[in-house]
Design an enzyme around this catalytic site. Structure first.
Site, short mmCIF file in Angstrom:
data_model
loop_
_atom_site.label_atom_id
_atom_site.label_comp_id
_atom_site.label_asym_id
_atom_site.label_seq_id
_atom_site.Cartn_x
_atom_site.Cartn_y
_atom_site.Cartn_z
N LYS A 27 0.92 -1.14 -0.28
CA LYS A 27 -0.39 0.27 -0.29
C LYS A 27 0.96 1.43 -0.03
O LYS A 27 0.48 2.10 -0.73
CB LYS A 27 -1.22 -0.05 1.51
CG LYS A 27 -2.15 1.30 1.10
CD LYS A 27 -3.37 0.90 1.83
CE LYS A 27 -2.53 0.81 3.61
NZ LYS A 27 -3.00 2.27 3.97
N SER A 28 1.91 0.80 0.82
CA SER A 28 2.80 2.08 1.04
C SER A 28 3.33 3.34 -0.76
O SER A 28 3.53 3.92 -0.55
CB SER A 28 3.49 1.99 2.26
OG SER A 28 3.12 1.91 3.03
N ARG A 127 -8.48 12.87 12.54
CA ARG A 127 -6.83 12.28 12.96
C ARG A 127 -6.46 13.42 13.11
O ARG A 127 -6.28 14.54 12.33
CB ARG A 127 -5.99 11.44 12.35
CG ARG A 127 -7.10 10.16 12.76
CD ARG A 127 -7.05 8.55 11.40
NE ARG A 127 -5.80 8.67 11.27
CZ ARG A 127 -4.87 7.90 9.85
NH1 ARG A 127 -5.76 6.88 9.00
NH2 ARG A 127 -4.08 7.57 10.10
N SER A 170 8.13 9.26 11.33
CA SER A 170 6.96 8.65 10.78
C SER A 170 6.32 9.23 9.61
O SER A 170 7.92 10.29 8.60
CB SER A 170 6.13 10.33 10.84
OG SER A 170 4.98 10.57 9.56
N GLN A 172 5.25 8.89 7.22
CA GLN A 172 3.88 9.68 6.56
C GLN A 172 5.28 11.56 6.41
O GLN A 172 4.82 12.69 5.50
CB GLN A 172 2.47 9.38 6.91
CG GLN A 172 2.16 9.03 6.20
CD GLN A 172 0.38 8.37 6.77
OE1 GLN A 172 -0.20 9.09 7.84
NE2 GLN A 172 0.12 7.05 6.70
N ASP A 319 2.25 -1.05 12.13
CA ASP A 319 0.75 -1.32 11.25
C ASP A 319 0.21 -2.77 11.65
O ASP A 319 -0.84 -3.52 11.67
CB ASP A 319 0.79 -0.67 9.43
CG ASP A 319 0.96 0.12 9.45
OD1 ASP A 319 -0.02 1.23 10.06
OD2 ASP A 319 1.23 0.49 8.62
N ARG A 350 -6.07 2.11 18.12
CA ARG A 350 -5.60 0.64 17.95
C ARG A 350 -4.73 -0.02 19.40
O ARG A 350 -5.37 -1.31 19.30
CB ARG A 350 -4.85 0.99 17.49
CG ARG A 350 -5.61 0.40 15.68
CD ARG A 350 -4.23 0.48 14.54
NE ARG A 350 -5.00 -0.01 13.31
CZ ARG A 350 -4.20 0.58 12.06
NH1 ARG A 350 -2.86 0.45 12.58
NH2 ARG A 350 -5.31 0.57 11.15
N ARG A 392 -7.20 -3.20 9.61
CA ARG A 392 -6.00 -4.48 9.81
C ARG A 392 -6.42 -4.98 11.72
O ARG A 392 -6.00 -6.18 11.89
CB ARG A 392 -5.04 -3.26 10.80
CG ARG A 392 -4.42 -2.78 9.81
CD ARG A 392 -2.92 -2.51 9.77
NE ARG A 392 -2.13 -1.44 8.54
CZ ARG A 392 -1.99 -2.20 7.18
NH1 ARG A 392 -1.88 -3.28 7.04
NH2 ARG A 392 -1.64 -1.16 6.35
#
Length: 433
Positions: A27-28, A127, A170, A172, A319, A350, A392
């Protein structure tokens, strides 16, 4: 509602968990293959692209900026707009549930000389985005947001390079800064507290960017030239493979082969953790797909033991922690996970949701502010669970249900479509072989 029965209890004792799985594309890397090629000059062909909801959100946002993208299943042709060729969108950009789309697109838009707004679904709008707003604002971008949350309104400006130490590792945020830095005046230097996934850096170097990585320091010196297009076959996602790795390790009669798995050193912490717990994992046929390492994995039934998992490895397993918690639930002894407070701001909290849902299945699990403590039990017990809309968590509960006594029912199980639309089909495949 999707339900399935814990096979260890409902099938004959000799029934096994056998077969071969090819996990969905990473996905990344799928996100980045679109965004970085949109900045290139020329056309790139991407094969084995992940057509899941998150990645399609990125594709849609780029098309709204005038990027020419044609897709047929997992085959994508993208003609880049170059750094200065993006068009102002006619409407608000929608990142859906994808934090990667939101944060990376914010980096790209910060260098575009128009005003745009990007938002997402209810979960994404809750978020925090302050960690990406701060460095981009320091570079000269104008970003407005209420409470540092989406929707974000971005007015691109003439940017300048910065020296910036990430407060939390991070990928991202790092990638958003690098995307903006491509069009900035002067070099940008980023220091990471702990190494995070480096797909952006690998791809940028392959596309001709002047980028250097030395330990935890990344330096990008911009050029007036556009990036070169990069043809790429996306490797399988190790985060998706993790569910089958844990399933094979905890099931009493299992042998699962997982093909075409990306084994990037910044992503393969799940292998290290499971091996430390005693899992039997065979890694073979090492090779490279573009800049990314790939291999085949074979996982067999194993006797697992509890371990200590600290913050040094968290960015490499962030993840996978919900499914690692499943493994720890049936391991001998105690597993402690610390330094994972970032899990609080994922698709669900999570930490809280993993503790709550695994507790319903009989796990002895305690919540910590930045992780959890798990005391292994001999058996899990089937129960009615909730995915909380988190892909997930839904798949982790499915893995737990494979070995639980009795029926496990997971509501909102369609959340798996965010990253792994074929998950339930693959689950049936290895349980029916």
């Amino acid at each position: 509602m999707k339900s399935f029965v814990g096979w260890a209890a409902s099938r004959p004792s000799h029934a096994g968990l056998k077969g071969e799985i090819t996990p969905p594309a990473d996905k990344s890397i799928s996100h980045r293959s679109l965004i970085l090629n949109s900045l290139a000059e020329g056309t790139a062909q991407i094969s084995n692209f992940l057509p899941a909801e998150d990645c399609l959100s990125t594709l849609s946002c780029l098309q709204s900026l005038g990027v020419k993208i044609e897709r047929n299943g997992g085959e994508v042709s993208i003609t880049g707009a170059g750094k200065k060729g993006f068009e102002a969108p006619a409407k608000t950009l929608d990142a859906g549930n994808s934090g990667t789309t939101m944060r990376l697109m914010t980096g790209l838009l910060s260098a575009c000389r128009f005003t745009s707004t990007i938002t997402g679904d209810e979960s994404l709008r809750s978020r925090p985005m302050g960690r990406v707003i701060e460095p981009l604002s320091l570079m000269g971008a104008s970003i407005s947001a209420q409470g540092n949350k989406a929707p974000l309104t971005i007015t691109g400006e003439d940017l300048h390079g910065i020296n910036y130490r990430l407060p939390v590792a991070s990928a991202q945020v790092k990638s958003a800064i690098l995307l903006a830095a491509l069009s900035a005046k002067g070099k940008t230097v980023i220091e990471e507290p702990i190494a995070s996934r480096d797909h952006t850096e690998r791809m940028l170097r392959a596309m001709g960017a002047n980028l250097k990585s030395e330990g935890l320091i990344i330096t990008l010196t911009p050029s007036s030239a556009n990036l070169r297009p990069l043809n790429l076959r996306v490797p399988g996602d190790i985060s998706s493979a993790a569910f089958w790795m844990v399933a094979g390790a905890i099931h009493p009669d299992a042998r699962i082969r997982i093909s075409n798995v990306g084994t990037n050193p910044t992503r393969n912490g799940i292998i290290e953790v499971l091996q430390s717990m005693g899992a039997g994992i065979i890694i073979e046929n090492h090779r490279a797909e573009g800049e990314e390492p790939v291999a085949e994995l074979t996982i067999e039934s194993s006797s697992l033991k509890g371990i200590e998992i600290g913050e040094d490895i968290i960015p490499r397993i962030i993840d996978e922690i919900p499914v690692i918690a499943v493994a720890a639930s049936v391991a001998r002894g105690k597993t402690t996970i610390r330094g994972a407070s970032e899990l609080r701001v994922k698709e669900s909290d999570r930490i809280s949701t993993t503790v709550a849902e695994l507790s319903k299945l009989g796990a002895r699990i305690e919540e910590l502010p930045d992780g959890m403590v798990i005391h292994g039990v001999a058996k899990l017990i089937g129960s009615r669970c909730e995915s909380h809309g988190d892909h997930r968590l839904a798949m982790s509960l499915a893995v737990a249900g494979l070995i639980a006594r009795g029926e496990t029912i997971i509501s909102s199980a369609e959340a798996v479509n965010i990253s792994y639309p074929g998950f339930w089909d693959d689950l049936e495949k290895i349980t029916n072989d």
